[in-house]
Design a protein around this motif. Sequence first.
Motif, PDB file in Angstrom:
ATOM      1  N   ASP A   1      25.218  52.618  25.635  1.00  0.00           N
ATOM      2  CA  ASP A   1      25.229  53.285  24.335  1.00  0.00           C
ATOM      3  C   ASP A   1      24.791  52.319  23.240  1.00  0.00           C
ATOM      4  O   ASP A   1      24.093  52.711  22.296  1.00  0.00           O
ATOM      5  N   ARG A   2      25.207  51.067  23.360  1.00  0.00           N
ATOM      6  CA  ARG A   2      24.837  50.059  22.367  1.00  0.00           C
ATOM      7  C   ARG A   2      23.327  49.842  22.379  1.00  0.00           C
ATOM      8  O   ARG A   2      22.688  49.771  21.322  1.00  0.00           O
TER       9      ARG A   2
ATOM     10  N   ARG B   1      21.091  51.975  23.385  1.00  0.00           N
ATOM     11  CA  ARG B   1      20.456  53.195  22.879  1.00  0.00           C
ATOM     12  C   ARG B   1      20.521  53.242  21.353  1.00  0.00           C
ATOM     13  O   ARG B   1      19.541  53.598  20.694  1.00  0.00           O
ATOM     14  N   LEU B   2      21.654  52.868  20.795  1.00  0.00           N
ATOM     15  CA  LEU B   2      21.813  52.858  19.337  1.00  0.00           C
ATOM     16  C   LEU B   2      20.867  51.849  18.695  1.00  0.00           C
ATOM     17  O   LEU B   2      20.271  52.115  17.644  1.00  0.00           O
ATOM     18  N   LEU B   3      20.744  50.680  19.322  1.00  0.00           N
ATOM     19  CA  LEU B   3      19.820  49.669  18.800  1.00  0.00           C
ATOM     20  C   LEU B   3      18.381  50.171  18.857  1.00  0.00           C
ATOM     21  O   LEU B   3      17.590  49.932  17.936  1.00  0.00           O
TER      22      LEU B   3
ATOM     23  N   LEU C   1      17.380  53.349  18.730  1.00  0.00           N
ATOM     24  CA  LEU C   1      17.213  54.360  17.684  1.00  0.00           C
ATOM     25  C   LEU C   1      17.154  53.721  16.303  1.00  0.00           C
ATOM     26  O   LEU C   1      16.394  54.170  15.430  1.00  0.00           O
ATOM     27  N   LEU C   2      17.946  52.673  16.095  1.00  0.00           N
ATOM     28  CA  LEU C   2      17.924  51.968  14.817  1.00  0.00           C
ATOM     29  C   LEU C   2      16.574  51.302  14.588  1.00  0.00           C
ATOM     30  O   LEU C   2      16.022  51.354  13.478  1.00  0.00           O
TER      31      LEU C   2
ATOM     32  N   ARG D   1      14.085  53.717  13.463  1.00  0.00           N
ATOM     33  CA  ARG D   1      14.328  54.093  12.061  1.00  0.00           C
ATOM     34  C   ARG D   1      13.639  53.138  11.090  1.00  0.00           C
ATOM     35  O   ARG D   1      13.201  53.552  10.016  1.00  0.00           O
TER      36      ARG D   1
END
Length: 311
Positions: free
Chosen positions: A14-15, A17-19, A21-22, A25
């Motif tokens: 999850d970490r 994946r979040l990185l 997506l960030l 952005r």
Amino acid sequence: MNKLYKAVILLFKDRKRLLFLLLIRIAILFPDKLYLSLLFRLKMGYWFDWNNPKSFSEKLQWLKLYNRNPLYSQLVDKYEVKNYVSKQIGQNYIISTLGVWDKPEYIDWDILPTKFVLKTTHGGGGVGVIVCKDKSLLDKQSAILKLKKAMKQDIFTALREWPYKNVKPRIIAEEFVEETENNQNEDLQDYKFYCFGGEPKLMMISTGRSTGNLCFDYYDMDWNKVPLVWDKPNSNITHFCPSCFDEMKNLCRILSKDIPHVRCDFYVVNNKPLFGELTFFDSSGFSKFEDEKWNFKIGEWIDIPSHRILK
């Protein structure tokens, strides 16, 4: 302990994946090469040598940066590509366009038949595709909202797929094509040929898209099933070789001539091939293989001349 281990692994995934997506952005802040290096590290788990790309995934990133043929922008535009393909292989392989509009609000619903397909001209990954089988039941406002969201998709900025940089976002309506001879109610059969320098070497059939149980099966050019698992699992379906298989291979040779790598997609309707689309960067080069040997085997099929490697 086993549950704790799984929880830690899930948290780590999850970490990452979040990185990822960030990073997308704030993509506009990075130059292309650095940005692709960071994306690759997050998705694939390692850094690669830009001067010595080996795997399929690595070489796709290299092609994003250094194989910027202006023609490719026309070839990924779902409206403009039809003009090109019809000149190369003939108009009889083209699915009819019913209309094209600059904004979803401009769609002329009155000119559309009972069945049709809407899609954005610059979209990828199935984003912005609406399949309508009965216009009287279609929620037009919901369709417009979905298309408005899809119009904002920016594949170049997010994934640095260069051909999309100069594609004008529009909406097209296409003829709804379906089997009549075999009276099939399932998804239209889609054959995706992976071509390298004008030669198809691998073909994929996807099934289960409408049911949410998406599977990919791979075949060589003699219709032998290949033990390749890539991004999605294999199905338990026995696929039969279509009578137009050789015809599709020849069409692929024409469309992929002089291109290091491109995926040529065809539908088969009543034993006749119909052109789908051209894709230069399958999954943008970020989908993992169950067995990495296939990543490097397919990578060998992409010829990058040594004189073009930037030192």
